[in-house]
Scaffold this active site. Structure first.
Site, PDB file in Angstrom:
ATOM      1  N   GLY A  40       0.806  -1.203   0.000  1.00 43.80           N
ATOM      2  CA  GLY A  40       0.000   0.000   0.000  1.00 43.80           C
ATOM      3  C   GLY A  40       0.843   1.259   0.000  1.00 43.80           C
TER       4      GLY A  40
ATOM      5  CG  HIS B 103       5.313   5.221  -4.706  1.00 44.28           C
ATOM      6  ND1 HIS B 103       5.945   4.494  -5.696  1.00 44.28           N
ATOM      7  CD2 HIS B 103       5.770   4.716  -3.524  1.00 44.28           C
ATOM      8  CE1 HIS B 103       6.753   3.606  -5.143  1.00 44.28           C
ATOM      9  NE2 HIS B 103       6.662   3.702  -3.835  1.00 44.28           N
TER      10      HIS B 103
ATOM     11  CG  HIS C 189       3.460   0.822  -5.405  1.00 42.56           C
ATOM     12  ND1 HIS C 189       3.596   1.893  -4.567  1.00 42.56           N
ATOM     13  CD2 HIS C 189       4.024  -0.234  -4.775  1.00 42.56           C
ATOM     14  CE1 HIS C 189       4.206   1.503  -3.461  1.00 42.56           C
ATOM     15  NE2 HIS C 189       4.478   0.210  -3.560  1.00 42.56           N
TER      16      HIS C 189
ATOM     17  CG  LEU D 160       9.029   7.440  -7.169  1.00 41.00           C
ATOM     18  CD1 LEU D 160       7.858   7.164  -8.107  1.00 41.00           C
ATOM     19  CD2 LEU D 160       8.825   8.767  -6.471  1.00 41.00           C
TER      20      LEU D 160
ATOM     21  CB  SER E 284       5.654   3.600   0.945  1.00 36.27           C
ATOM     22  OG  SER E 284       5.067   2.987  -0.186  1.00 36.27           O
TER      23      SER E 284
END
Length: 277
Positions: A31, A34, A37, A184, A186
């Site tokens: 989860g 960004h 994903h 990138l 999370s």
């Protein structure tokens, strides 16, 4: 876009897809989605398979004192992103749903699981492989997509698929970066503005090392280390040069430079492919 929370329901849906002749592409995530994903999702969609995205913050891969409770959980926003890009279904189980009797049977990652990230996070890769194996059994994919940013994870999943005879093709997707080079993640949202500026030194160090590949392994390490050493606010956990399968680097040929470092309280990892000459 159906969202399934019960593993038995998800398994039944997946089995019907496979029985009907549809192939399944799985994109496992924790989860806090960004663009990295979404790059996995886009590649999965190109296979013209049924695309399932899993969202599950896996407690088995967090040790005592790590950031399980702090890890961002943004399910509503994640689902909206996945609807916009046209995912076919989402599997978002609870910890109790995934581990109804606790972590009783687990997957051991072998020696590589104790190196690099595994040296300081000893439960990480056993927990990760266990949940990935369960996701494979539940969603029944023919192909699964993982980001190269978590390179050691990718190599260990490929190892598990070979060693345990999973009939699944694993696809590694190149790291997606911000315009300034930061991978990138999370966890980037935990960085303060000043820490965000400092974090740029991590990909800069990797690029400096890669530019020195023609001069050999020692030059790569010197160049990368020099960049990191110039930032006292960055605490390096490891900086290592390995071969593409994460064995010892050879004198020449393809190699992978990997780093884990803390910027403030936030642990970031990154890696870059390079050539030694």
């Amino acid at each position: 876009m159906p969202v399934h929370h019960d593993p038995e329901v998800m398994s039944s849906v997946s089995q019907k897809l496979r029985t009907s002749g549809r192939e399944v592409a799985l994109v496992p995530t924790m989860g806090a989605l960004h663009d990295g994903h979404l790059a996995l999702v886009e590649q999965a969609k190109e296979t013209e398979s049924e695309v399932i995205v899993s969202i599950f913050v896996n407690p088995l891969q967090f040790g005592a004192g790590e950031d399980l409770d702090r890890y961002p959980r943004t399910l509503d926003a994640d689902l909206e992103m996945l609807r916009e890009v046209g995912v076919d279904s989402v599997f978002a189980p609870s910890p109790v749903g995934m581990y109804p009797v606790g972590p009783r049977t687990t997957v051991a990652p072998g020696p590589l699981g104790t190196e690099l990230c595994g040296a300081t996070r000893p439960v990480l890769f056993g927990g990760m492989l266990t949940v990935v194996a369960k996701l494979f059994q539940i969603t029944k994919p023919t192909i699964a997509f993982f980001g190269e940013k978590d390179y050691q994870q990718l190599i260990l999943i490929e190892q598990m698929v070979r060693d345990l005879n999973f009939d699944i093709r694993i696809v590694g997707v190149p790291t997606v970066r911000e315009p300034d080079g930061l991978a990138l993640s999370s966890r980037n949202r935990f960085l303060t503005p000043d820490e965000r500026v400092s974090a740029i030194a991590i990909p800069a160090a990797l690029r400096a090392g890669a530019r020195s590949g023609e001069a050999g392994a020692e030059a790569v390490m010197r160049a990368a280390r020099a960049v990191l050493d110039s930032h006292e606010e960055i605490r390096v956990e490891y900086l290592e040069l390995r071969d593409p399968d994460l064995g010892p680097a050879r004198a020449s040929g393809r190699a992978r430079l990997l780093v884990a470092a803390y910027v403030g309280r936030t642990r970031l990892i990154d890696n870059l492919s390079l050539t030694l000459k």
